[in-house]
Scaffold this motif. Structure first.
Motif, PDB file in Angstrom:
ATOM      1  N   GLY A  34       1.943  -2.390  -0.407  1.00 39.16           N
ATOM      2  CA  GLY A  34       1.073  -1.284  -0.790  1.00 39.16           C
ATOM      3  C   GLY A  34       1.903  -0.077  -1.185  1.00 39.16           C
ATOM      4  O   GLY A  34       2.740   0.398  -0.407  1.00 39.16           O
ATOM      5  N   VAL A  35       1.706   0.416  -2.396  1.00 42.44           N
ATOM      6  CA  VAL A  35       2.425   1.590  -2.894  1.00 42.44           C
ATOM      7  C   VAL A  35       1.455   2.768  -2.883  1.00 42.44           C
ATOM      8  O   VAL A  35       0.404   2.726  -3.520  1.00 42.44           O
ATOM      9  CB  VAL A  35       2.956   1.356  -4.316  1.00 42.44           C
ATOM     10  N   THR A  36       1.803   3.807  -2.134  1.00 42.92           N
ATOM     11  CA  THR A  36       0.892   4.939  -1.995  1.00 42.92           C
ATOM     12  C   THR A  36       0.784   5.719  -3.298  1.00 42.92           C
ATOM     13  O   THR A  36       1.713   5.750  -4.106  1.00 42.92           O
ATOM     14  CB  THR A  36       1.359   5.878  -0.872  1.00 42.92           C
ATOM     15  N   ASN A  37      -0.359   6.358  -3.490  1.00 41.72           N
ATOM     16  CA  ASN A  37      -0.597   7.071  -4.744  1.00 41.72           C
ATOM     17  C   ASN A  37       0.239   8.334  -4.846  1.00 41.72           C
ATOM     18  O   ASN A  37       1.053   8.624  -3.971  1.00 41.72           O
ATOM     19  CB  ASN A  37      -2.090   7.351  -4.939  1.00 41.72           C
ATOM     20  N   ASP A  38       0.003   9.112  -5.885  1.00 40.41           N
ATOM     21  CA  ASP A  38       0.888  10.238  -6.191  1.00 40.41           C
ATOM     22  C   ASP A  38       0.774  11.407  -5.226  1.00 40.41           C
ATOM     23  O   ASP A  38       1.426  12.422  -5.409  1.00 40.41           O
ATOM     24  CB  ASP A  38       0.618  10.731  -7.619  1.00 40.41           C
ATOM     25  N   ASN A  39      -0.030  11.292  -4.186  1.00 39.95           N
ATOM     26  CA  ASN A  39      -0.142  12.377  -3.214  1.00 39.95           C
ATOM     27  C   ASN A  39       0.468  12.004  -1.871  1.00 39.95           C
ATOM     28  O   ASN A  39       0.140  12.565  -0.841  1.00 39.95           O
ATOM     29  CB  ASN A  39      -1.608  12.752  -3.015  1.00 39.95           C
ATOM     30  N   ASP A  67       4.995 -10.460  -3.552  1.00 40.38           N
ATOM     31  CA  ASP A  67       4.132 -11.453  -4.186  1.00 40.38           C
ATOM     32  C   ASP A  67       2.899 -10.787  -4.783  1.00 40.38           C
ATOM     33  O   ASP A  67       2.307 -11.289  -5.738  1.00 40.38           O
ATOM     34  CB  ASP A  67       3.707 -12.500  -3.159  1.00 40.38           C
ATOM     35  N   LEU A  68       2.510  -9.648  -4.213  1.00 40.71           N
ATOM     36  CA  LEU A  68       1.359  -8.885  -4.701  1.00 40.71           C
ATOM     37  C   LEU A  68       1.592  -7.415  -4.411  1.00 40.71           C
ATOM     38  O   LEU A  68       2.079  -7.062  -3.327  1.00 40.71           O
ATOM     39  CB  LEU A  68       0.065  -9.356  -4.021  1.00 40.71           C
ATOM     40  N   ILE A  69       1.285  -6.558  -5.372  1.00 38.79           N
ATOM     41  CA  ILE A  69       1.422  -5.112  -5.190  1.00 38.79           C
ATOM     42  C   ILE A  69       0.042  -4.473  -5.331  1.00 38.79           C
ATOM     43  O   ILE A  69      -0.676  -4.726  -6.297  1.00 38.79           O
ATOM     44  CB  ILE A  69       2.390  -4.504  -6.219  1.00 38.79           C
ATOM     45  N   VAL A  70      -0.327  -3.634  -4.360  1.00 35.36           N
ATOM     46  CA  VAL A  70      -1.589  -2.894  -4.425  1.00 35.36           C
ATOM     47  C   VAL A  70      -1.276  -1.411  -4.313  1.00 35.36           C
ATOM     48  O   VAL A  70      -0.228  -1.015  -3.773  1.00 35.36           O
ATOM     49  CB  VAL A  70      -2.563  -3.323  -3.310  1.00 35.36           C
ATOM     50  N   ILE A  71      -2.166  -0.580  -4.819  1.00 34.90           N
ATOM     51  CA  ILE A  71      -1.998   0.875  -4.729  1.00 34.90           C
ATOM     52  C   ILE A  71      -2.884   1.401  -3.610  1.00 34.90           C
ATOM     53  O   ILE A  71      -4.081   1.130  -3.574  1.00 34.90           O
ATOM     54  CB  ILE A  71      -2.347   1.553  -6.063  1.00 34.90           C
ATOM     55  N   GLU A  72      -2.281   2.145  -2.698  1.00 39.50           N
ATOM     56  CA  GLU A  72      -3.042   2.738  -1.596  1.00 39.50           C
ATOM     57  C   GLU A  72      -3.608   4.074  -2.054  1.00 39.50           C
ATOM     58  O   GLU A  72      -2.870   5.014  -2.332  1.00 39.50           O
ATOM     59  CB  GLU A  72      -2.154   2.935  -0.366  1.00 39.50           C
ATOM     60  N   ASP A  73      -4.934   4.154  -2.100  1.00 40.67           N
ATOM     61  CA  ASP A  73      -5.599   5.332  -2.658  1.00 40.67           C
ATOM     62  C   ASP A  73      -6.357   6.174  -1.642  1.00 40.67           C
ATOM     63  O   ASP A  73      -6.624   7.343  -1.891  1.00 40.67           O
ATOM     64  CB  ASP A  73      -6.602   4.901  -3.731  1.00 40.67           C
ATOM     65  N   TYR A  74      -6.732   5.603  -0.514  1.00 39.46           N
ATOM     66  CA  TYR A  74      -7.640   6.353   0.359  1.00 39.46           C
ATOM     67  C   TYR A  74      -7.377   6.039   1.835  1.00 39.46           C
ATOM     68  O   TYR A  74      -6.815   4.997   2.186  1.00 39.46           O
ATOM     69  CB  TYR A  74      -9.090   6.036   0.011  1.00 39.46           C
TER      70      TYR A  74
END
Length: 448
Positions: A34-39, A67-74
Protein backbone atom coordinates in the motif's frame (compact mmCIF):
# COMPACT_ATOMS: atom_id res chain seq x y z
CA UNK A 1 -1.10 -19.17 -0.37
CA UNK A 2 -0.05 -16.76 2.42
CA UNK A 3 -0.84 -13.14 1.59
CA UNK A 4 1.16 -10.31 3.20
CA UNK A 5 0.32 -6.62 3.12
CA UNK A 6 2.49 -3.66 4.09
CA UNK A 7 2.17 0.12 3.79
CA UNK A 8 4.53 3.04 3.41
CA UNK A 9 5.24 6.33 1.70
CA UNK A 10 8.30 5.11 -0.24
CA UNK A 11 9.39 8.66 -0.88
CA UNK A 12 12.94 8.83 -2.25
CA UNK A 13 12.99 5.02 -2.33
CA UNK A 14 16.12 3.85 -0.52
CA UNK A 15 17.84 0.74 0.84
CA UNK A 16 15.78 0.82 4.02
CA UNK A 17 12.59 0.54 1.98
CA UNK A 18 14.04 -2.34 -0.05
CA UNK A 19 15.05 -4.21 3.10
CA UNK A 20 11.57 -3.85 4.58
CA UNK A 21 9.90 -4.99 1.37
CA UNK A 22 12.16 -8.05 1.15
CA UNK A 23 11.46 -8.96 4.78
CA UNK A 24 7.73 -8.59 4.20
CA UNK A 25 7.96 -10.65 1.01
CA UNK A 26 9.73 -13.46 2.86
CA UNK A 27 6.83 -13.79 5.29
CA UNK A 28 4.55 -15.30 2.65
CA UNK A 29 3.87 -16.07 -0.98
CA UNK A 30 2.10 -12.90 -2.20
CA UNK A 31 3.01 -9.31 -1.25
CA UNK A 32 0.56 -6.42 -1.44
CA UNK A 33 2.12 -2.98 -1.00
CA UNK A 34 0.00 0.00 0.00
CA UNK A 35 1.44 3.35 -1.10
CA UNK A 36 0.02 6.29 0.84
CA UNK A 37 -1.41 9.23 -1.07
CA UNK A 38 0.18 12.64 -1.45
CA UNK A 39 -0.77 13.75 2.07
CA UNK A 40 1.26 11.12 3.88
CA UNK A 41 3.37 13.75 5.68
CA UNK A 42 0.42 15.68 7.08
CA UNK A 43 0.65 14.11 10.54
CA UNK A 44 4.21 15.42 10.80
CA UNK A 45 3.05 18.94 10.03
CA UNK A 46 4.55 19.08 6.55
CA UNK A 47 3.48 18.09 3.07
CA UNK A 48 6.27 16.21 1.36
CA UNK A 49 7.12 17.42 -2.11
CA UNK A 50 9.83 15.16 -3.52
CA UNK A 51 7.87 12.35 -5.19
CA UNK A 52 4.15 12.36 -5.89
CA UNK A 53 2.08 9.23 -5.48
CA UNK A 54 2.41 8.11 -9.12
CA UNK A 55 6.19 8.42 -8.98
CA UNK A 56 6.30 6.48 -5.71
CA UNK A 57 4.09 3.72 -7.12
CA UNK A 58 6.43 3.39 -10.10
CA UNK A 59 9.43 3.20 -7.78
CA UNK A 60 7.86 0.36 -5.77
CA UNK A 61 6.85 -1.42 -8.96
CA UNK A 62 10.43 -1.20 -10.24
CA UNK A 63 11.70 -3.17 -7.22
CA UNK A 64 9.91 -6.28 -8.54
CA UNK A 65 8.97 -7.24 -4.97
CA UNK A 66 5.28 -6.27 -5.03
CA UNK A 67 2.72 -8.64 -6.49
CA UNK A 68 0.03 -5.96 -6.13
CA UNK A 69 0.21 -2.23 -5.39
CA UNK A 70 -2.72 -0.29 -3.92
CA UNK A 71 -3.01 3.39 -3.01
CA UNK A 72 -3.98 4.19 0.57
CA UNK A 73 -6.46 7.06 0.42
CA UNK A 74 -8.46 7.13 3.63
CA UNK A 75 -8.47 6.36 7.34
CA UNK A 76 -9.61 2.81 7.97
CA UNK A 77 -8.53 1.51 4.57
CA UNK A 78 -6.11 -0.99 6.11
CA UNK A 79 -9.01 -2.97 7.57
CA UNK A 80 -10.90 -2.75 4.28
CA UNK A 81 -7.85 -3.94 2.31
CA UNK A 82 -7.12 -6.82 4.68
CA UNK A 83 -10.66 -8.09 4.30
CA UNK A 84 -10.92 -7.37 0.59
CA UNK A 85 -7.71 -9.21 -0.32
CA UNK A 86 -8.06 -11.91 2.37
CA UNK A 87 -4.70 -10.99 3.89
CA UNK A 88 -2.99 -13.34 6.35
CA UNK A 89 -0.18 -11.08 7.63
CA UNK A 90 0.08 -7.33 8.13
CA UNK A 91 3.75 -6.24 8.21
CA UNK A 92 5.11 -2.81 9.13
CA UNK A 93 8.36 -1.25 10.40
CA UNK A 94 9.36 -1.70 14.04
CA UNK A 95 9.11 2.04 14.72
CA UNK A 96 5.33 1.49 14.72
CA UNK A 97 5.37 -1.21 17.41
CA UNK A 98 2.01 -1.44 19.15
CA UNK A 99 0.23 1.09 16.97
CA UNK A 100 -1.31 -1.50 14.66
CA UNK A 101 -2.22 -4.13 17.25
CA UNK A 102 -5.89 -3.38 16.56
CA UNK A 103 -5.46 -5.22 13.26
CA UNK A 104 -4.82 -8.50 15.12
CA UNK A 105 -8.57 -8.99 15.07
CA UNK A 106 -8.32 -9.44 11.29
CA UNK A 107 -4.91 -11.01 10.66
CA UNK A 108 -1.47 -11.63 12.12
CA UNK A 109 0.56 -8.45 12.77
CA UNK A 110 4.35 -8.50 12.36
CA UNK A 111 6.67 -5.60 13.19
CA UNK A 112 9.77 -5.78 11.01
CA UNK A 113 13.21 -4.43 12.01
CA UNK A 114 14.12 -1.24 10.21
CA UNK A 115 17.47 -0.38 8.67
CA UNK A 116 19.31 1.96 11.01
CA UNK A 117 20.87 5.18 9.80
CA UNK A 118 18.71 5.86 6.76
CA UNK A 119 15.25 7.34 6.24
CA UNK A 120 13.38 9.46 3.72
CA UNK A 121 13.30 12.32 6.23
CA UNK A 122 17.08 12.17 6.57
CA UNK A 123 17.59 12.08 2.81
CA UNK A 124 15.28 15.03 2.30
CA UNK A 125 17.15 17.08 4.89
CA UNK A 126 20.50 16.21 3.30
CA UNK A 127 19.44 16.99 -0.27
CA UNK A 128 16.71 19.60 0.21
CA UNK A 129 16.99 22.64 -2.01
CA UNK A 130 14.95 25.58 -0.79
CA UNK A 131 12.74 27.28 -3.37
CA UNK A 132 12.61 31.02 -2.72
CA UNK A 133 9.16 32.26 -3.68
CA UNK A 134 8.21 35.84 -4.38
CA UNK A 135 4.60 36.87 -3.78
CA UNK A 136 3.12 39.29 -6.29
CA UNK A 137 0.01 40.96 -4.89
CA UNK A 138 -0.40 41.11 -1.12
CA UNK A 139 -4.19 41.02 -0.87
CA UNK A 140 -6.62 38.62 0.81
CA UNK A 141 -5.53 35.39 -0.88
CA UNK A 142 -1.83 36.15 -0.41
CA UNK A 143 -2.34 36.29 3.35
CA UNK A 144 -3.72 32.76 3.28
CA UNK A 145 -0.86 31.64 1.02
CA UNK A 146 1.76 32.78 3.53
CA UNK A 147 0.08 30.79 6.29
CA UNK A 148 -0.28 27.69 4.08
CA UNK A 149 3.34 27.83 2.85
CA UNK A 150 4.52 26.97 6.35
CA UNK A 151 3.11 23.46 5.92
CA UNK A 152 5.06 22.67 2.75
CA UNK A 153 8.69 21.62 3.05
CA UNK A 154 11.34 23.24 0.88
CA UNK A 155 9.56 26.60 0.62
CA UNK A 156 10.74 30.02 1.69
CA UNK A 157 8.64 33.12 1.09
CA UNK A 158 11.56 35.32 0.16
CA UNK A 159 10.05 38.53 -1.20
CA UNK A 160 6.76 40.42 -1.52
CA UNK A 161 5.70 43.01 -4.07
CA UNK A 162 2.48 44.99 -4.27
CA UNK A 163 1.54 48.27 -5.91
CA UNK A 164 0.57 49.38 -2.38
CA UNK A 165 3.82 49.31 -0.43
CA UNK A 166 2.00 49.44 2.91
CA UNK A 167 0.03 46.29 2.07
CA UNK A 168 3.25 44.51 1.09
CA UNK A 169 4.95 45.66 4.28
CA UNK A 170 2.11 44.37 6.46
CA UNK A 171 2.31 40.95 4.84
CA UNK A 172 6.10 40.90 5.18
CA UNK A 173 5.78 41.60 8.90
CA UNK A 174 3.35 38.70 9.23
CA UNK A 175 5.70 36.41 7.32
CA UNK A 176 8.62 37.44 9.47
CA UNK A 177 11.66 37.16 7.21
CA UNK A 178 10.50 38.38 3.78
CA UNK A 179 11.87 41.45 2.05
CA UNK A 180 9.57 44.10 0.61
CA UNK A 181 10.31 44.96 -3.00
CA UNK A 182 9.45 48.34 -4.48
CA UNK A 183 9.73 46.98 -8.01
CA UNK A 184 8.59 43.73 -9.68
CA UNK A 185 11.97 43.23 -11.35
CA UNK A 186 13.67 43.35 -7.96
CA UNK A 187 11.32 40.64 -6.69
CA UNK A 188 12.15 38.49 -9.71
CA UNK A 189 15.86 38.87 -9.05
CA UNK A 190 15.36 37.70 -5.46
CA UNK A 191 13.16 34.68 -6.28
CA UNK A 192 13.35 31.25 -7.86
CA UNK A 193 9.59 31.19 -8.40
CA UNK A 194 6.66 33.56 -8.08
CA UNK A 195 3.14 33.25 -6.77
CA UNK A 196 0.86 35.72 -8.55
CA UNK A 197 -2.22 36.88 -6.64
CA UNK A 198 -2.96 40.14 -8.43
CA UNK A 199 -6.30 41.09 -10.05
CA UNK A 200 -7.26 39.00 -13.10
CA UNK A 201 -6.39 41.49 -15.82
CA UNK A 202 -2.78 41.82 -14.66
CA UNK A 203 -2.05 38.07 -14.74
CA UNK A 204 -0.90 37.92 -18.34
CA UNK A 205 1.72 40.66 -18.00
CA UNK A 206 3.00 39.42 -14.64
CA UNK A 207 3.26 35.80 -15.82
CA UNK A 208 5.01 36.69 -19.07
CA UNK A 209 7.58 38.89 -17.38
CA UNK A 210 8.35 36.15 -14.85
CA UNK A 211 8.65 33.45 -17.51
CA UNK A 212 10.97 35.64 -19.57
CA UNK A 213 13.14 35.94 -16.45
CA UNK A 214 13.26 32.10 -16.24
CA UNK A 215 11.14 31.97 -13.09
CA UNK A 216 8.64 29.25 -12.25
CA UNK A 217 5.10 30.62 -11.93
CA UNK A 218 2.12 29.64 -9.80
CA UNK A 219 -0.74 31.98 -10.69
CA UNK A 220 -4.13 32.31 -9.05
CA UNK A 221 -7.13 31.14 -11.02
CA UNK A 222 -8.28 32.14 -13.57
CA UNK A 223 -4.84 32.07 -15.15
CA UNK A 224 -5.87 34.44 -17.95
CA UNK A 225 -9.13 35.35 -19.65
CA UNK A 226 -8.15 34.81 -23.28
CA UNK A 227 -7.43 31.62 -25.18
CA UNK A 228 -4.52 33.03 -27.20
CA UNK A 229 -2.83 34.40 -24.09
CA UNK A 230 -3.05 31.03 -22.34
CA UNK A 231 -1.57 29.23 -25.36
CA UNK A 232 1.24 31.80 -25.63
CA UNK A 233 2.16 31.56 -21.93
CA UNK A 234 2.26 27.77 -21.77
CA UNK A 235 4.37 27.64 -24.93
CA UNK A 236 6.72 30.25 -23.45
CA UNK A 237 7.04 28.27 -20.19
CA UNK A 238 7.92 25.15 -22.16
CA UNK A 239 10.49 27.06 -24.21
CA UNK A 240 12.06 28.52 -21.08
CA UNK A 241 12.06 25.16 -19.31
CA UNK A 242 10.12 26.39 -16.29
CA UNK A 243 6.89 25.41 -14.55
CA UNK A 244 3.69 27.34 -15.18
CA UNK A 245 0.76 26.20 -13.07
CA UNK A 246 -2.73 27.55 -12.44
CA UNK A 247 -3.45 27.73 -8.71
CA UNK A 248 -6.80 25.97 -8.63
CA UNK A 249 -6.86 24.50 -5.13
CA UNK A 250 -9.63 22.00 -5.92
CA UNK A 251 -7.58 20.49 -8.74
CA UNK A 252 -4.93 19.50 -6.20
CA UNK A 253 -7.27 18.40 -3.41
CA UNK A 254 -6.56 14.71 -2.57
CA UNK A 255 -10.24 13.76 -2.27
CA UNK A 256 -11.16 15.46 -5.54
CA UNK A 257 -8.36 13.66 -7.37
CA UNK A 258 -9.49 10.33 -5.96
CA UNK A 259 -13.05 11.11 -7.06
CA UNK A 260 -11.91 11.86 -10.61
CA UNK A 261 -9.79 8.70 -10.83
CA UNK A 262 -12.62 6.51 -9.59
CA UNK A 263 -15.16 7.99 -12.00
CA UNK A 264 -12.73 7.59 -14.90
CA UNK A 265 -12.26 3.96 -13.90
CA UNK A 266 -15.95 3.37 -14.63
CA UNK A 267 -17.49 2.98 -11.16
CA UNK A 268 -20.64 4.84 -12.29
CA UNK A 269 -20.45 3.79 -15.94
CA UNK A 270 -20.36 6.33 -18.77
CA UNK A 271 -20.71 9.94 -17.65
CA UNK A 272 -23.73 11.56 -19.32
CA UNK A 273 -24.37 14.60 -17.11
CA UNK A 274 -22.48 16.85 -14.71
CA UNK A 275 -23.99 19.57 -12.53
CA UNK A 276 -21.70 21.84 -10.52
CA UNK A 277 -22.59 24.92 -8.48
CA UNK A 278 -20.69 27.55 -6.53
CA UNK A 279 -22.02 30.79 -5.07
CA UNK A 280 -21.26 33.48 -2.52
CA UNK A 281 -23.51 36.24 -1.20
CA UNK A 282 -21.18 39.23 -1.02
CA UNK A 283 -22.88 42.29 0.42
CA UNK A 284 -20.09 44.79 -0.22
CA UNK A 285 -20.62 45.91 -3.82
CA UNK A 286 -17.41 47.99 -3.69
CA UNK A 287 -15.24 44.88 -3.83
CA UNK A 288 -13.17 44.12 -6.93
CA UNK A 289 -15.52 41.21 -7.66
CA UNK A 290 -18.24 43.71 -8.65
CA UNK A 291 -16.06 46.02 -10.78
CA UNK A 292 -16.62 45.49 -14.53
CA UNK A 293 -13.35 47.29 -15.27
CA UNK A 294 -11.49 44.58 -13.32
CA UNK A 295 -13.23 41.61 -14.96
CA UNK A 296 -15.57 41.27 -12.01
CA UNK A 297 -18.60 39.03 -11.87
CA UNK A 298 -19.38 35.44 -10.97
CA UNK A 299 -18.07 33.87 -14.19
CA UNK A 300 -14.58 35.35 -14.07
CA UNK A 301 -14.35 35.07 -10.30
CA UNK A 302 -15.69 31.56 -9.76
CA UNK A 303 -15.98 29.88 -13.15
CA UNK A 304 -12.74 27.92 -13.07
CA UNK A 305 -13.98 25.70 -10.26
CA UNK A 306 -17.15 24.17 -11.76
CA UNK A 307 -15.44 23.96 -15.15
CA UNK A 308 -12.78 21.77 -13.55
CA UNK A 309 -14.75 18.50 -13.08
CA UNK A 310 -16.49 18.98 -16.42
CA UNK A 311 -13.27 19.34 -18.37
CA UNK A 312 -11.42 16.69 -16.32
CA UNK A 313 -14.10 14.07 -16.98
CA UNK A 314 -15.33 14.97 -20.47
CA UNK A 315 -12.40 16.77 -22.03
CA UNK A 316 -11.88 20.04 -23.84
CA UNK A 317 -13.70 19.24 -27.10
CA UNK A 318 -17.28 20.25 -26.41
CA UNK A 319 -19.76 21.00 -29.18
CA UNK A 320 -21.61 24.01 -27.80
CA UNK A 321 -21.69 26.33 -24.79
CA UNK A 322 -24.48 28.74 -23.86
CA UNK A 323 -24.48 31.25 -20.99
CA UNK A 324 -27.55 32.57 -19.14
CA UNK A 325 -26.74 35.52 -16.89
CA UNK A 326 -28.37 38.01 -14.59
CA UNK A 327 -26.50 41.31 -14.84
CA UNK A 328 -26.16 44.13 -12.35
CA UNK A 329 -24.10 47.27 -12.98
CA UNK A 330 -22.15 45.62 -15.75
CA UNK A 331 -21.25 42.35 -14.02
CA UNK A 332 -22.99 39.00 -13.79
CA UNK A 333 -24.26 38.33 -10.29
CA UNK A 334 -25.50 34.96 -11.53
CA UNK A 335 -24.55 32.81 -14.52
CA UNK A 336 -25.67 29.40 -15.65
CA UNK A 337 -23.70 27.67 -18.37
CA UNK A 338 -24.84 24.70 -20.41
CA UNK A 339 -22.15 22.68 -22.22
CA UNK A 340 -23.07 20.14 -24.86
CA UNK A 341 -20.69 17.26 -25.62
CA UNK A 342 -21.32 14.59 -28.25
CA UNK A 343 -22.60 12.11 -25.66
CA UNK A 344 -23.14 14.24 -22.56
CA UNK A 345 -24.57 17.52 -21.33
CA UNK A 346 -23.28 19.56 -18.40
CA UNK A 347 -24.35 22.64 -16.52
CA UNK A 348 -22.76 24.93 -13.98
CA UNK A 349 -24.27 27.66 -11.80
CA UNK A 350 -22.35 30.58 -10.35
CA UNK A 351 -23.44 33.40 -8.11
CA UNK A 352 -22.04 36.44 -6.33
CA UNK A 353 -25.47 37.87 -5.63
CA UNK A 354 -27.60 34.74 -5.96
CA UNK A 355 -27.34 31.74 -3.63
CA UNK A 356 -27.44 28.17 -4.96
CA UNK A 357 -26.85 24.73 -3.48
CA UNK A 358 -23.10 24.29 -3.89
CA UNK A 359 -22.99 20.61 -4.70
CA UNK A 360 -21.56 18.46 -7.48
CA UNK A 361 -23.47 15.64 -9.17
CA UNK A 362 -21.95 13.39 -11.83
CA UNK A 363 -24.54 11.12 -13.44
CA UNK A 364 -23.57 7.87 -15.13
CA UNK A 365 -25.15 4.87 -16.77
CA UNK A 366 -24.58 2.67 -13.67
CA UNK A 367 -24.97 5.20 -10.86
CA UNK A 368 -23.99 8.70 -9.83
CA UNK A 369 -21.43 10.53 -7.71
CA UNK A 370 -22.60 13.09 -5.18
CA UNK A 371 -20.41 15.66 -3.44
CA UNK A 372 -22.23 17.95 -0.99
CA UNK A 373 -21.52 21.65 -0.57
CA UNK A 374 -18.92 22.96 -0.53
CA UNK A 375 -17.80 20.40 -3.12
CA UNK A 376 -14.79 22.53 -4.16
CA UNK A 377 -13.37 21.75 -0.68
CA UNK A 378 -13.97 18.05 -1.15
CA UNK A 379 -13.68 16.04 2.05
CA UNK A 380 -16.53 13.60 1.47
CA UNK A 381 -18.28 12.03 -1.49
CA UNK A 382 -20.65 9.18 -2.26
CA UNK A 383 -21.31 6.79 -5.09
CA UNK A 384 -25.02 6.01 -5.25
CA UNK A 385 -26.71 3.20 -7.17
CA UNK A 386 -30.15 1.81 -7.91
CA UNK A 387 -29.59 -0.78 -5.19
CA UNK A 388 -28.79 1.33 -2.14
CA UNK A 389 -26.90 -1.58 -0.60
CA UNK A 390 -24.21 -0.91 -3.21
CA UNK A 391 -23.74 2.73 -2.15
CA UNK A 392 -20.26 3.72 -0.99
CA UNK A 393 -19.12 6.69 1.11
CA UNK A 394 -15.62 8.14 1.24
CA UNK A 395 -14.31 10.48 3.95
CA UNK A 396 -11.19 12.66 3.84
CA UNK A 397 -9.61 15.56 5.66
CA UNK A 398 -9.34 19.02 4.13
CA UNK A 399 -6.49 20.93 5.74
CA UNK A 400 -6.47 24.67 6.24
CA UNK A 401 -7.38 26.87 3.29
CA UNK A 402 -6.31 24.16 0.85
CA UNK A 403 -3.58 26.23 -0.79
CA UNK A 404 -0.93 23.87 0.59
CA UNK A 405 -2.04 21.19 -1.89
CA UNK A 406 -1.40 23.34 -4.97
CA UNK A 407 1.86 24.63 -3.52
CA UNK A 408 3.00 21.09 -2.75
CA UNK A 409 2.44 20.02 -6.35
CA UNK A 410 4.10 23.18 -7.68
CA UNK A 411 7.26 22.58 -5.66
CA UNK A 412 7.20 18.89 -6.57
CA UNK A 413 7.13 19.81 -10.27
CA UNK A 414 10.14 22.09 -9.75
CA UNK A 415 12.15 19.48 -7.82
CA UNK A 416 11.37 16.67 -10.24
CA UNK A 417 11.76 18.75 -13.41
CA UNK A 418 8.15 18.17 -14.48
CA UNK A 419 7.00 21.16 -16.50
CA UNK A 420 3.31 20.32 -16.06
CA UNK A 421 0.94 18.51 -13.71
CA UNK A 422 -1.68 15.92 -14.61
CA UNK A 423 -3.94 17.42 -11.96
CA UNK A 424 -4.57 20.45 -14.15
CA UNK A 425 -3.00 20.04 -17.56
CA UNK A 426 -2.02 22.96 -19.76
CA UNK A 427 -4.70 21.95 -22.27
CA UNK A 428 -7.36 22.06 -19.52
CA UNK A 429 -6.22 25.44 -18.26
CA UNK A 430 -6.22 26.74 -21.84
CA UNK A 431 -9.75 25.42 -22.33
CA UNK A 432 -10.92 27.34 -19.26
CA UNK A 433 -9.42 30.53 -20.67
CA UNK A 434 -11.32 29.87 -23.90
CA UNK A 435 -14.58 29.67 -21.96
CA UNK A 436 -13.79 32.91 -20.14
CA UNK A 437 -13.10 34.66 -23.43
CA UNK A 438 -16.38 33.48 -24.92
CA UNK A 439 -18.25 34.83 -21.91
CA UNK A 440 -16.51 38.21 -21.99
CA UNK A 441 -17.23 38.48 -25.72
CA UNK A 442 -20.89 37.65 -24.97
CA UNK A 443 -21.07 34.86 -27.53
CA UNK A 444 -23.98 32.46 -27.07
CA UNK A 445 -24.99 34.76 -24.22
CA UNK A 446 -28.56 35.31 -22.99
CA UNK A 447 -29.39 37.87 -20.30
CA UNK A 448 -32.16 36.86 -17.93
Amino acid sequence: MIKVITYGTYDLLHQGHLNLLRRAKNLGDYLIVGVTNDNFDRERGKLNVRNNVLERVEAVKATGLADLIVIEDYVGQKIDDIQKYEVDIFAIGSDWIGQFDYLKEFCKVVYLPRTEGISSTQLRLETQDIVNIGIVGAGRIANRFVAEARFVSGVNVRAIFDSDINTASSLAIEQGNSIVCHDYEVLLSESDAVYIATPHLSHYTCIKQALCAHKHVLCETPLVLRYDQAVELYELAKKQGVVLMEANKTAHCPAFNHLMVMIKSGVIGDVVDIEASLSKLLSNRKLREFDPLQAGGSMCELGSYPLLPIIKLLGTKYMDLVFYSRMENGVDIYTKGVIHYSKAVCSFRLGLGVKTEGDLIVSGTHGYAYVPAPWWKTDYFEFRYEDQNDNKKFFYKWDGAGLRYELQEFISCIYNHRLSTVRLRASESISMAKVMQQFLERRNFIEI
